[in-house]
Motif scaffolding. Structure first.
Motif, PDB file in Angstrom:
ATOM      1  N   TYR A 211    -108.755 -54.378-136.082  1.00  0.00           N
ATOM      2  CA  TYR A 211    -108.799 -55.270-134.918  1.00  0.00           C
ATOM      3  C   TYR A 211    -109.544 -54.611-133.762  1.00  0.00           C
ATOM      4  O   TYR A 211    -110.463 -55.197-133.177  1.00  0.00           O
ATOM      5  N   PHE A 212    -109.126 -53.391-133.409  1.00  0.00           N
ATOM      6  CA  PHE A 212    -109.782 -52.695-132.301  1.00  0.00           C
ATOM      7  C   PHE A 212    -111.263 -52.491-132.574  1.00  0.00           C
ATOM      8  O   PHE A 212    -112.103 -52.656-131.688  1.00  0.00           O
ATOM      9  N   LEU A 213    -111.597 -52.118-133.797  1.00  0.00           N
ATOM     10  CA  LEU A 213    -112.985 -51.885-134.153  1.00  0.00           C
ATOM     11  C   LEU A 213    -113.808 -53.169-133.991  1.00  0.00           C
ATOM     12  O   LEU A 213    -114.908 -53.150-133.418  1.00  0.00           O
ATOM     13  N   GLY A 214    -113.283 -54.283-134.486  1.00  0.00           N
ATOM     14  CA  GLY A 214    -114.011 -55.544-134.393  1.00  0.00           C
ATOM     15  C   GLY A 214    -114.211 -55.996-132.963  1.00  0.00           C
ATOM     16  O   GLY A 214    -115.297 -56.458-132.582  1.00  0.00           O
ATOM     17  N   ILE A 215    -113.163 -55.855-132.131  1.00  0.00           N
ATOM     18  CA  ILE A 215    -113.264 -56.312-130.744  1.00  0.00           C
ATOM     19  C   ILE A 215    -114.218 -55.441-129.943  1.00  0.00           C
ATOM     20  O   ILE A 215    -115.053 -55.940-129.172  1.00  0.00           O
ATOM     21  N   TYR A 216    -114.144 -54.107-130.125  1.00  0.00           N
ATOM     22  CA  TYR A 216    -115.054 -53.233-129.383  1.00  0.00           C
ATOM     23  C   TYR A 216    -116.495 -53.412-129.843  1.00  0.00           C
ATOM     24  O   TYR A 216    -117.428 -53.370-129.036  1.00  0.00           O
ATOM     25  N   ALA A 217    -116.711 -53.624-131.138  1.00  0.00           N
ATOM     26  CA  ALA A 217    -118.069 -53.858-131.631  1.00  0.00           C
ATOM     27  C   ALA A 217    -118.639 -55.132-131.015  1.00  0.00           C
ATOM     28  O   ALA A 217    -119.809 -55.178-130.607  1.00  0.00           O
ATOM     29  N   GLN A 218    -117.803 -56.169-130.921  1.00  0.00           N
ATOM     30  CA  GLN A 218    -118.248 -57.422-130.320  1.00  0.00           C
ATOM     31  C   GLN A 218    -118.512 -57.242-128.834  1.00  0.00           C
ATOM     32  O   GLN A 218    -119.533 -57.702-128.303  1.00  0.00           O
ATOM     33  N   ARG A 219    -117.606 -56.561-128.141  1.00  0.00           N
ATOM     34  CA  ARG A 219    -117.742 -56.400-126.698  1.00  0.00           C
ATOM     35  C   ARG A 219    -118.959 -55.546-126.346  1.00  0.00           C
ATOM     36  O   ARG A 219    -119.649 -55.820-125.352  1.00  0.00           O
ATOM     37  N   LEU A 220    -119.249 -54.515-127.143  1.00  0.00           N
ATOM     38  CA  LEU A 220    -120.358 -53.608-126.848  1.00  0.00           C
ATOM     39  C   LEU A 220    -121.645 -54.015-127.551  1.00  0.00           C
ATOM     40  O   LEU A 220    -122.648 -53.308-127.455  1.00  0.00           O
ATOM     41  N   ASP A 221    -121.598 -55.140-128.285  1.00  0.00           N
ATOM     42  CA  ASP A 221    -122.770 -55.647-129.006  1.00  0.00           C
ATOM     43  C   ASP A 221    -123.327 -54.588-129.967  1.00  0.00           C
ATOM     44  O   ASP A 221    -124.530 -54.306-129.988  1.00  0.00           O
ATOM     45  N   LEU A 222    -122.435 -54.011-130.757  1.00  0.00           N
ATOM     46  CA  LEU A 222    -122.806 -52.999-131.739  1.00  0.00           C
ATOM     47  C   LEU A 222    -122.528 -53.515-133.143  1.00  0.00           C
ATOM     48  O   LEU A 222    -121.642 -54.352-133.333  1.00  0.00           O
ATOM     49  N   PRO A 223    -123.283 -53.027-134.137  1.00  0.00           N
ATOM     50  CA  PRO A 223    -122.988 -53.412-135.528  1.00  0.00           C
ATOM     51  C   PRO A 223    -121.574 -52.985-135.905  1.00  0.00           C
ATOM     52  O   PRO A 223    -121.083 -51.951-135.444  1.00  0.00           O
ATOM     53  N   LEU A 224    -120.923 -53.794-136.732  1.00  0.00           N
ATOM     54  CA  LEU A 224    -119.549 -53.509-137.127  1.00  0.00           C
ATOM     55  C   LEU A 224    -119.547 -52.605-138.361  1.00  0.00           C
ATOM     56  O   LEU A 224    -119.911 -53.032-139.458  1.00  0.00           O
ATOM     57  N   PRO A 225    -119.152 -51.338-138.211  1.00  0.00           N
ATOM     58  CA  PRO A 225    -119.097 -50.451-139.379  1.00  0.00           C
ATOM     59  C   PRO A 225    -117.811 -50.664-140.176  1.00  0.00           C
ATOM     60  O   PRO A 225    -116.853 -51.275-139.687  1.00  0.00           O
ATOM     61  N   LEU A 226    -117.796 -50.158-141.395  1.00  0.00           N
ATOM     62  CA  LEU A 226    -116.592 -50.151-142.211  1.00  0.00           C
ATOM     63  C   LEU A 226    -115.802 -48.878-141.934  1.00  0.00           C
ATOM     64  O   LEU A 226    -116.365 -47.848-141.547  1.00  0.00           O
ATOM     65  N   PHE A 253    -113.658 -44.460-129.695  1.00  0.00           N
ATOM     66  CA  PHE A 253    -114.475 -43.243-129.754  1.00  0.00           C
ATOM     67  C   PHE A 253    -115.292 -43.209-131.044  1.00  0.00           C
ATOM     68  O   PHE A 253    -116.494 -42.911-131.041  1.00  0.00           O
ATOM     69  N   ALA A 254    -114.638 -43.532-132.172  1.00  0.00           N
ATOM     70  CA  ALA A 254    -115.308 -43.490-133.464  1.00  0.00           C
ATOM     71  C   ALA A 254    -116.486 -44.457-133.519  1.00  0.00           C
ATOM     72  O   ALA A 254    -117.552 -44.150-134.079  1.00  0.00           O
ATOM     73  N   LEU A 255    -116.314 -45.630-132.948  1.00  0.00           N
ATOM     74  CA  LEU A 255    -117.393 -46.609-132.945  1.00  0.00           C
ATOM     75  C   LEU A 255    -118.608 -46.080-132.192  1.00  0.00           C
ATOM     76  O   LEU A 255    -119.757 -46.278-132.614  1.00  0.00           O
ATOM     77  N   LEU A 256    -118.385 -45.370-131.101  1.00  0.00           N
ATOM     78  CA  LEU A 256    -119.480 -44.891-130.266  1.00  0.00           C
ATOM     79  C   LEU A 256    -120.211 -43.690-130.862  1.00  0.00           C
ATOM     80  O   LEU A 256    -121.405 -43.494-130.598  1.00  0.00           O
ATOM     81  N   VAL A 257    -119.521 -42.884-131.645  1.00  0.00           N
ATOM     82  CA  VAL A 257    -120.156 -41.657-132.147  1.00  0.00           C
ATOM     83  C   VAL A 257    -120.553 -41.735-133.621  1.00  0.00           C
ATOM     84  O   VAL A 257    -121.254 -40.858-134.121  1.00  0.00           O
ATOM     85  N   SER A 258    -120.144 -42.778-134.335  1.00  0.00           N
ATOM     86  CA  SER A 258    -120.453 -42.862-135.761  1.00  0.00           C
ATOM     87  C   SER A 258    -121.928 -43.182-135.974  1.00  0.00           C
ATOM     88  O   SER A 258    -122.562 -43.864-135.162  1.00  0.00           O
ATOM     89  N   VAL A 259    -122.455 -42.673-137.080  1.00  0.00           N
ATOM     90  CA  VAL A 259    -123.843 -42.915-137.469  1.00  0.00           C
ATOM     91  C   VAL A 259    -123.822 -43.613-138.823  1.00  0.00           C
ATOM     92  O   VAL A 259    -123.091 -43.217-139.725  1.00  0.00           O
ATOM     93  N   GLY A 260    -124.619 -44.658-138.977  1.00  0.00           N
ATOM     94  CA  GLY A 260    -124.627 -45.378-140.240  1.00  0.00           C
ATOM     95  C   GLY A 260    -123.647 -46.523-140.223  1.00  0.00           C
ATOM     96  O   GLY A 260    -123.198 -46.981-139.169  1.00  0.00           O
ATOM     97  N   ASP A 261    -123.274 -46.969-141.424  1.00  0.00           N
ATOM     98  CA  ASP A 261    -122.449 -48.174-141.527  1.00  0.00           C
ATOM     99  C   ASP A 261    -121.000 -47.876-141.883  1.00  0.00           C
ATOM    100  O   ASP A 261    -120.253 -48.773-142.244  1.00  0.00           O
ATOM    101  N   GLU A 262    -120.589 -46.599-141.776  1.00  0.00           N
ATOM    102  CA  GLU A 262    -119.202 -46.239-142.073  1.00  0.00           C
ATOM    103  C   GLU A 262    -118.653 -45.302-141.017  1.00  0.00           C
ATOM    104  O   GLU A 262    -119.364 -44.433-140.498  1.00  0.00           O
ATOM    105  N   ILE A 263    -117.360 -45.475-140.731  1.00  0.00           N
ATOM    106  CA  ILE A 263    -116.643 -44.516-139.896  1.00  0.00           C
ATOM    107  C   ILE A 263    -115.989 -43.498-140.813  1.00  0.00           C
ATOM    108  O   ILE A 263    -115.277 -43.855-141.760  1.00  0.00           O
ATOM    109  N   LEU A 264    -116.234 -42.230-140.524  1.00  0.00           N
ATOM    110  CA  LEU A 264    -115.693 -41.125-141.315  1.00  0.00           C
ATOM    111  C   LEU A 264    -114.592 -40.422-140.530  1.00  0.00           C
ATOM    112  O   LEU A 264    -114.470 -40.610-139.305  1.00  0.00           O
TER     113      LEU A 264
END
Length: 306
Positions: A211-226, A253-264
């Motif tokens: 939920y948090f990931l989806g909302i922050y991605a939408q709010r910051l206009d960023l691609p939604l990673p897995l 934090f993870a959304l802002l620093v992740s590279v690619g299409d996955e959060i590690l």
């Protein structure tokens, strides 16, 4: 990732663009067995006139639960949220109960106060243990008599207010210490509900993270990673002492620093866990049923607590 809950929405999600609430204060998850039990308790309490005391650690979402109670109560008035720790010491009574015109220097008009603003609705008092002791008795008198006397007024004003209070401390101990009104505690205790910490409702962790990931991605206009499988494991293994608030910060934090299409896992910025904590997670996963998992969870919680 999340489990299905037939007949119930997993999330209570206010309008993202219009709600003044924080992102965390709009995410209410009822996936874990303990959360579903809490939902049943709330559904039973909400339509009644009983006051409610929500007890839970800081960051667990007590105000959100209070808003859910108000929405389910069908009370037509407003939901008014007040932090007891932020009430002015000088004007506390006037803030809570209102004041008549001229009661204070420069106050040409009367004010209804928080109580009057919640007339017909719900007054939510966060950290009610911080309410000054003399005001606690006056609060109880107003609730029982269903009327308030505004500061400087000669006559009482009728009110219809349902109280929902929250605390992160054990109010029974505060009563024993003489720091909380015993009769007010008895008044609140009849409708007490426990909001478990996030570590005790682990099946809520991943749905909340999504939920948090989806909302922050939408709010910051960023691609939604897995959220990768290893990151999911890290999220479930971590004990979340800061509860939902800490989880929100970690995912943001993870959304802002992740590279690619996955959060590690390294993107989550979580402190490393000792080996026995990792083992605890694996053993819980191997448990055959919810009862065994709850038993193991309790044992390891006691070990981790020392």
């Amino acid at each position: 990732m999340s489990k299905d809950t037939p007949g119930q929405p997993l999330l209570t999600f206010a309008d993202a663009d219009r709600s003044p609430l924080s992102i965390r204060a709009r995410a209410l998850v009822f996936v874990d067995a303990r959360s579903r039990q809490l939902r049943e308790e709330v559904d039973q309490l909400a339509p009644s006139a009983l006051p409610v005391l929500i007890q839970g650690e800081t960051g667990t979402g007590k105000e959100l639960l209070a808003r859910q109670i108000h929405r389910s109560s069908d009370r037509p008035g407003l939901f008014v949220a007040v932090s007891c720790s932020a009430i002015s010491k000088t004007y506390a009574e006037a803030e809570l109960f209102g004041h008549a015109a001229g009661a204070h220097n420069g106050s040409a008009s009367s004010r209804a106060g928080w109580f009057g603003s919640a007339n017909g609705g719900t007054l939510y008092l966060d950290e009610i243990g911080d309410l000054p002791l003399p005001l606690q008795g006056k609060l109880l008198a107003a609730l029982e008599s269903r009327e308030v006397v505004r500061v400087g007024a000669q006559q009482p004003t009728p009110v219809d207010v349902r109280l929902v209070a929250a605390t992160s401390i054990d109010l029974a101990k505060a009563v024993n210490a003489g720091k909380f009104n015993a009769r007010l505690y008895q008044y609140l205790d009849e409708g007490r509900v426990e909001l478990p910490p996030l570590r005790e409702r682990p099946d809520d962790i991943l749905p909340l993270a999504e939920y948090f990931l989806g909302i922050y991605a939408q709010r910051l206009d960023l691609p939604l990673p897995l959220i990768s499988a290893s990151a999911q494991a890290a999220l479930e293994a971590y004990p979340w002492p800061g509860n939902t608030r800490e989880l929100e910060n970690s995912v943001h934090f993870a959304l802002l620093v992740s590279v690619g299409d996955e959060i590690l896992p390294e993107h989550l910025n979580l402190p490393p866990l000792p080996g026995y904590a990792q083992l605890a997670v694996q053993l819980r996963r191997l448990a055959a049923n919810d009862e065994e998992r709850d038993h193991l969870r309790q044992l390891f919680a006691e070990v981790l607590a020392g």
